[in-house]
Design an enzyme around this catalytic site. Structure first.
Site, PDB file in Angstrom:
ATOM      1  N   CYS A 116      -2.180 -12.418  -8.257  1.00 59.00           N
ATOM      2  CA  CYS A 116      -2.659 -11.372  -9.176  1.00 59.00           C
ATOM      3  C   CYS A 116      -2.094 -11.518 -10.585  1.00 59.00           C
ATOM      4  CB  CYS A 116      -2.343  -9.991  -8.616  1.00 59.00           C
ATOM      5  SG  CYS A 116      -3.357  -9.620  -7.182  1.00 59.00           S
ATOM      6  N   HIS A 256      -2.548  -4.741 -14.545  1.00 56.87           N
ATOM      7  CA  HIS A 256      -3.281  -5.230 -13.371  1.00 56.87           C
ATOM      8  C   HIS A 256      -3.719  -4.050 -12.499  1.00 56.87           C
ATOM      9  CE1 HIS A 256      -4.500  -7.423  -9.919  1.00 56.87           C
ATOM     10  NE2 HIS A 256      -3.484  -7.019  -9.179  1.00 56.87           N
ATOM     11  N   ASN A 286      -9.352  -3.979  -6.698  1.00 55.16           N
ATOM     12  CA  ASN A 286      -8.465  -5.050  -7.166  1.00 55.16           C
ATOM     13  C   ASN A 286      -9.230  -6.376  -7.143  1.00 55.16           C
ATOM     14  OD1 ASN A 286      -6.527  -7.013  -7.539  1.00 55.16           O
ATOM     15  ND2 ASN A 286      -5.086  -6.188  -6.033  1.00 55.16           N
TER      16      ASN A 286
HETATM   17  O1  UT7 Z   1      -2.565  -6.962  -6.414  1.00 55.74           O
HETATM   18  C1  UT7 Z   1      -1.509  -7.521  -5.724  1.00 55.74           C
HETATM   19  C2  UT7 Z   1      -0.492  -6.572  -5.433  1.00 55.74           C
HETATM   20  N1  UT7 Z   1      -0.928  -5.603  -4.449  1.00 55.74           N
HETATM   21  C3  UT7 Z   1      -0.568  -4.367  -4.592  1.00 55.74           C
HETATM   22  O2  UT7 Z   1       0.044  -4.026  -5.572  1.00 55.74           O
HETATM   23  C4  UT7 Z   1      -0.847  -3.407  -3.460  1.00 55.74           C
HETATM   24  C5  UT7 Z   1       0.376  -2.596  -3.190  1.00 55.74           C
HETATM   25  N2  UT7 Z   1       0.270  -1.687  -2.033  1.00 55.74           N
HETATM   26  C6  UT7 Z   1      -0.540  -0.610  -2.042  1.00 55.74           C
HETATM   27  O3  UT7 Z   1      -1.319  -0.409  -2.952  1.00 55.74           O
HETATM   28  C7  UT7 Z   1      -0.374   0.386  -0.928  1.00 55.74           C
HETATM   29  O4  UT7 Z   1       0.772   0.055  -0.193  1.00 55.74           O
HETATM   30  C8  UT7 Z   1      -1.605   0.466   0.023  1.00 55.74           C
HETATM   31  C9  UT7 Z   1      -2.784   1.086  -0.690  1.00 55.74           C
HETATM   32  C10 UT7 Z   1      -1.957  -0.889   0.567  1.00 55.74           C
HETATM   33  C11 UT7 Z   1      -1.256   1.381   1.200  1.00 55.74           C
HETATM   34  O5  UT7 Z   1      -0.859   2.670   0.728  1.00 55.74           O
HETATM   35  P1  UT7 Z   1       0.504   3.326   1.196  1.00 55.74           P
HETATM   36  O6  UT7 Z   1       0.569   4.643   0.553  1.00 55.74           O
HETATM   37  O7  UT7 Z   1       1.611   2.354   0.910  1.00 55.74           O
HETATM   38  O8  UT7 Z   1       0.263   3.499   2.717  1.00 55.74           O
HETATM   39  P2  UT7 Z   1       1.162   2.969   3.940  1.00 55.74           P
HETATM   40  O9  UT7 Z   1       0.897   1.521   4.179  1.00 55.74           O
HETATM   41  O10 UT7 Z   1       2.561   3.419   3.735  1.00 55.74           O
HETATM   42  O11 UT7 Z   1       0.537   3.783   5.121  1.00 55.74           O
HETATM   43  C12 UT7 Z   1       0.607   5.238   5.180  1.00 55.74           C
HETATM   44  C13 UT7 Z   1      -0.230   5.704   6.351  1.00 55.74           C
HETATM   45  C14 UT7 Z   1       0.050   4.931   7.636  1.00 55.74           C
HETATM   46  O12 UT7 Z   1      -0.057   5.827   8.726  1.00 55.74           O
HETATM   47  P3  UT7 Z   1       1.261   6.463   9.375  1.00 55.74           P
HETATM   48  O13 UT7 Z   1       2.112   5.299   9.825  1.00 55.74           O
HETATM   49  O14 UT7 Z   1       1.933   7.251   8.275  1.00 55.74           O
HETATM   50  O15 UT7 Z   1       0.706   7.292  10.486  1.00 55.74           O
HETATM   51  C15 UT7 Z   1      -1.076   3.929   7.702  1.00 55.74           C
HETATM   52  O16 UT7 Z   1      -1.366   3.513   9.023  1.00 55.74           O
HETATM   53  O17 UT7 Z   1      -1.614   5.501   6.072  1.00 55.74           O
HETATM   54  C16 UT7 Z   1      -2.220   4.712   7.110  1.00 55.74           C
HETATM   55  N3  UT7 Z   1      -3.242   3.880   6.508  1.00 55.74           N
HETATM   56  C17 UT7 Z   1      -4.502   4.278   6.314  1.00 55.74           C
HETATM   57  N4  UT7 Z   1      -5.146   5.412   6.596  1.00 55.74           N
HETATM   58  C18 UT7 Z   1      -6.441   5.515   6.245  1.00 55.74           C
HETATM   59  C19 UT7 Z   1      -3.116   2.618   6.010  1.00 55.74           C
HETATM   60  N5  UT7 Z   1      -4.280   2.192   5.501  1.00 55.74           N
HETATM   61  C20 UT7 Z   1      -5.159   3.197   5.679  1.00 55.74           C
HETATM   62  C21 UT7 Z   1      -6.521   3.364   5.349  1.00 55.74           C
HETATM   63  N6  UT7 Z   1      -7.120   4.538   5.655  1.00 55.74           N
HETATM   64  N7  UT7 Z   1      -7.236   2.403   4.739  1.00 55.74           N
END
Ligand code: UT7
Length: 329
Positions: A116, A256, A286
């Site tokens: 990225c 980004h 993204n």
């Molecule tokens: O461009 C390159 C660099 N990339 C980035 O900068 C991306 C960086 N990461 C992110 O943007 C975020 O970490 C994500 C958008 C990928 C995920 O968001 P988050 O707030 O970090 O969520 P999480 O992974 O901590 O998950 C929170 C909860 C989990 O459930 P529990 O364990 O709390 O019950 C996940 O299973 O949300 C759940 N979850 C979802 N729920 C609905 C994860 N993905 C989804 C989804 N829909 N798509």
């Protein structure tokens, strides 16, 4: 002797027609519009659906848009760099094909990949060539067909990524506009948190292999998120300090587009309100190497000569950094 800087003099863009909305994703994986919008700021993304078309197709279209708008003769271009994590083929230059296809017959061309951060690092490479006086006109393209490496059964990644391309022309400038400073970083200990494992030279495909999870993008979102928030904010603050800029001196932040919350955190750290933050993540998601040039294409009409723009990115590797540029037109 007058100092030569690398200034942006034209921009172009291309986005595929097909819109993959959050509503459609709800029918594909266990997710919902509200979660995606709240956690990422993304409402829809574009997908290049047509079979046999890859990153070069979008890069050519974005370049043609730039050429048509700026009326530049492609024969004047000295160098074409395609920043991409998704080249057309494993071992043939996408940039060479793009340069030939747009009629840049006097240019040489190569691909660059820093995930990225590709386009940001590409800006650094291009500015080096131009400042040295070696080349005068360089076409820097950022394009990615992320859908080619996304598992549409993995809700942790398929909601984030989209396809697109943006093209930017850099020219030698003697008025002091263009790239002023850069602060670029990498940390290879982060590579397992965001990667596509299979198909690389350490994990080559074998005859008879079937696609499995390791053939697609894997991301440990939380770790990447934390690193992105900290590091993008950190380099943005550093580049301001190093150049004695206050928040009032900054016209725009071009960050980004990976997650709206990461961009907001960066803007907050350097004290910029929303009106100075370029944002198009809601429409495109993204697009990896394409996010920065797509921002420029979407905000071109609002930019004024002399505007101070801070570019910032964070991506796989890990790789990240910030660049300070003065807008030239
Ligand atoms: O461009 C390159 C660099 N990339 C980035 O900068 C991306 C960086 N990461 C992110 O943007 C975020 O970490 C994500 C958008 C990928 C995920 O968001 P988050 O707030 O970090 O969520 P999480 O992974 O901590 O998950 C929170 C909860 C989990 O459930 P529990 O364990 O709390 O019950 C996940 O299973 O949300 C759940 N979850 C979802 N729920 C609905 C994860 N993905 C989804 C989804 N829909 N798509």
């Amino acid at each position: 002797m007058t100092k030569i800087t690398a200034a942006i003099t034209a921009v172009g863009k291309y986005l595929p027609d097909y819109v993959l909305s959050n509503k459609v994703l709800e029918t594909m994986v266990d997710t919902n519009d509200e979660w995606i919008v709240t956690r990422t700021g993304i409402s829809e993304r574009r997908i290049l659906k047509e079979e046999g078309k890859g990153t070069s197709f979008m890069a050519i279209k974005a370049s043609e848009d730039l050429i048509q708008k700026s009326q530049i003769d492609p024969k004047e271009i000295d160098l074409v760099v395609v920043c991409t994590a998704t080249p057309d083929m494993q071992a043939a230059s996408t940039a060479a094909f793009v340069a030939s296809s747009i009629g840049a017959s006097n240019a040489f061309a190569f691909d660059m990949d820093a995930a990225c951060s590709s386009f940001l690092f590409g800006m650094s490479v291009v500015s080096g060539y131009i400042e040295s006086g070696k080349y005068k006109k360089v076409l820097l393209i950022g394009g990615d067909k992320n859908s080619s490496m996304i598992n549409y059964k993995d809700r942790a990644t398929c909601i984030i990524f989209g396809d697109g391309a943006g093209a930017v022309l850099f020219e030698a400038n003697t008025e002091g506009n263009g790239i002023q400073d850069e602060y670029l970083r990498t940390d290879g200990s982060g590579r397992d948190f965001l990667r596509v494992k299979k198909g690389g030279s350490s994990y080559p495909f074998q005859i008879g292999d079937v696609h499995d999870e390791e053939s697609f993008v894997f991301q440990e979102g939380r770790t990447v998120f934390k690193n992105a928030v900290f590091n993008m904010a950190d380099v943005s603050e550093k580049i301001l300090e190093r150049n004695n800029l206050t928040k009032d001196d900054v016209a725009w932040l071009a960050a980004h587009q990976a997650n709206k919350r990461i961009i907001d955190a960066t803007a907050q750290r350097v004290g910029l309100d929303d009106s100075k933050v370029m944002m198009n993540i809601a429409k495109y998601g993204n697009t990896t190497s394409a996010t920065l040039p797509l921002l420029l294409a979407d905000y071109e009409n609002k930019l004024k000569k002399g505007d101070n723009i801070i570019f910032a990115a964070f991506g796989g590797g890990f790789s990240w950094g910030a660049i300070y540029l003065k807008w030239a037109y």
